[in-house]
Design a protein around this motif. Sequence first.
Motif, short mmCIF file in Angstrom:
data_model
loop_
_atom_site.label_atom_id
_atom_site.label_comp_id
_atom_site.label_asym_id
_atom_site.label_seq_id
_atom_site.Cartn_x
_atom_site.Cartn_y
_atom_site.Cartn_z
N LYS A 123 3.51 -9.27 8.55
CA LYS A 123 3.50 -9.19 7.09
C LYS A 123 4.67 -9.93 6.46
O LYS A 123 4.49 -10.77 5.59
CB LYS A 123 3.51 -7.72 6.65
CG LYS A 123 3.47 -7.51 5.16
CD LYS A 123 3.44 -6.05 4.82
CE LYS A 123 3.37 -5.83 3.32
NZ LYS A 123 3.33 -4.39 3.00
N ASP A 124 5.90 -9.62 6.93
CA ASP A 124 7.07 -10.20 6.26
C ASP A 124 8.07 -10.88 7.20
O ASP A 124 9.12 -11.33 6.76
CB ASP A 124 7.78 -9.14 5.42
CG ASP A 124 8.30 -7.98 6.25
OD1 ASP A 124 8.36 -8.07 7.50
OD2 ASP A 124 8.67 -6.95 5.64
N SER A 137 9.98 -9.58 9.44
CA SER A 137 11.13 -8.76 9.82
C SER A 137 10.99 -8.28 11.27
O SER A 137 9.89 -8.24 11.82
CB SER A 137 11.27 -7.55 8.88
OG SER A 137 10.14 -6.70 9.01
#
Length: 155
Positions: free
Chosen positions: A45-46, A48
């Motif tokens: 998603k991001d 991270s």
Amino acid sequence: MKKLILIALASLSIIACRKDDDNEKSEPLIVGTWKTTDYIAISGKDGSIIFSNTIPETDCIRKSKYTYKTNGKFVAEYFLNIQTGQCGNVGFPEEMDYIYNESAKTISYKIDGITQDLINVYSLSKTEMQILVSDNMDQNSDGIPDRILKIYIKQ
């Protein structure tokens, strides 16, 4: 006359050393034997970091070796017995052809000329290689498949 001979010999030895250095530089960075040391899960998603896992020295995965040769051959030596699930002292070698595409940062593996797998190289240096794998698993339960960054150290 003796001074000229000594100067000539010194010059030849310097040139010979430079030529050896040039040969070493021309070998692709991927050539050598590698061992897995870490896994890092990265959010799809991001981007991270979800978790990082350093593999203990005693782990069976850490015993396995992956060798990329200059002739385009790849040899993996696994110590996990697939039939028993046990880690042993005897390696199970697997050999296939590989092509490392430096500009695309990919490694393709072939058996009998048929591509078996295409791997994305995230980074590669003289001592460390990072491979980015889409494992199609959702490690952090956010509904989006995440990726695994496998880290290898050159032996």
